[in-house]
Design a protein around this motif. Structure first.
Motif, PDB file in Angstrom:
ATOM      1  N   ASP A 157       0.836  -1.194   0.000  1.00  0.00           N
ATOM      2  CA  ASP A 157       0.000   0.000   0.000  1.00  0.00           C
ATOM      3  C   ASP A 157       0.872   1.246   0.000  1.00  0.00           C
ATOM      4  O   ASP A 157       2.093   1.175   0.174  1.00  0.00           O
ATOM      5  N   SER A 158       0.247   2.409  -0.169  1.00  0.00           N
ATOM      6  CA  SER A 158       0.993   3.652  -0.347  1.00  0.00           C
ATOM      7  C   SER A 158       1.739   4.099   0.905  1.00  0.00           C
ATOM      8  O   SER A 158       2.673   4.898   0.817  1.00  0.00           O
ATOM      9  N   ASN A 193       0.460  -4.807   2.851  1.00  0.00           N
ATOM     10  CA  ASN A 193      -0.641  -4.181   2.133  1.00  0.00           C
ATOM     11  C   ASN A 193      -1.892  -4.161   3.015  1.00  0.00           C
ATOM     12  O   ASN A 193      -2.570  -5.178   3.167  1.00  0.00           O
ATOM     13  N   ARG A 247      -4.644  -2.810   2.385  1.00  0.00           N
ATOM     14  CA  ARG A 247      -5.875  -2.929   1.589  1.00  0.00           C
ATOM     15  C   ARG A 247      -6.267  -4.394   1.418  1.00  0.00           C
ATOM     16  O   ARG A 247      -7.419  -4.687   1.066  1.00  0.00           O
TER      17      ARG A 247
END
Length: 252
Positions: free
Chosen positions: A79-80, A121, A123
């Motif tokens: 993820d970012s 991650n 998400r």
């Protein structure tokens, strides 16, 4: 910290205000700090600041080493905000060092096991995606980093994003020398398999690193999701929901 609005977006420093852009939050603006760098580097009043800065920098470098070692798996499974989350976790690893003085603490003398369970991650977390039992193991003598899954029914044991037709299980074993900034890594993956109600065969991955290693060892496990369109396989939503996590860690 404030957001920039309007058609024209600025970048740089004007009148004590710094304008910049982040991938997660867009165009922002903040007031330039008032303490000069030279004072922070030499003033005894900032001794703790220098110590914290040294350890934070060490944590950032260690996080980058781990990310680089697992890059082949992370390309489609992060993820970012993963980089900052990993750095924060590395800070805790370093702070667990009971050997060296504050400011000199490091990953090797810290507790790398604190990274166990780290999700790359948010998400798509492995812990809420894969329910099939697995056994991860690190054998320092042989250098074998393994993960095994008994046969399971994919639709029962894998929570897949909408649109999924297929998946594959990926893993990686990494040996990381944080002091000399070198690593050894091996990765494994299944074939692309149908996400349906047909029981799988047993899955067994063996990732070989250096035998009798004295460096921290890591096992990462993840899933990549696919959608079949006209007989071709496409990564589902560019891998946005692919989980990857550290499931076994041996820090010595």
């Amino acid at each position: 910290m404030a957001r920039q609005t309007g058609i024209i977006k600025l970048k740089g420093t004007i009148g004590g205000m710094t304008f910049y852009k982040t991938s997660a939050d867009g165009h922002l603006v903040r007031e330039k700090g008032g303490i000069e760098k030279s004072r922070i580097e030499s003033d005894p009043a900032f001794q703790r600041t220098r110590e914290n800065g040294a350890e934070f920098g060490r944590a950032g470098k260690a996080g980058k080493m781990l990310r680089t070692a697992l890059r082949a798996l992370l390309i489609n499974s992060a993820d970012s905000r993963m980089v900052s989350r990993l750095t924060q976790k590395m800070v805790k690893v370093i702070q667990a060092d009971l050997v060296n003085e504050r400011g000199l603490r490091n990953v090797i003398d810290g507790e790398a096991e604190l990274l166990l369970g780290f999700e790359f991650n948010l998400r798509g977390k492995l812990g809420t995606t894969l329910y099939a039992p697995f056994v991860g193991a690190i054998d320092r003598v042989s250098g074998e980093i393994t993960v095994d899954l008994a046969p399971f029914v994919p639709t029962n044991m894998i929570v897949a994003p909408s649109g999924t037709t297929h998946y594959k299980i990926i893993s990686g074993g990494a040996e990381i020398d944080f002091e000399n900034e070198v690593f050894t890594v091996a990765t494994s993956e299944t074939a692309i398999l149908p996400w349906d109600a047909t029981p799988t065969v047993a899955v067994s991955h063996m990732n070989q690193v250096t035998a009798a290693s004295t460096k921290p060892l890591f096992l990462a496990l993840g899933i990549e999701f696919y959608q079949e369109v006209n007989g071709a396989m496409y990564p589902l939503k560019n891998g946005a929901f692919n989980p990857l996590a550290l499931v076994t860690v041996s820090g010595l």
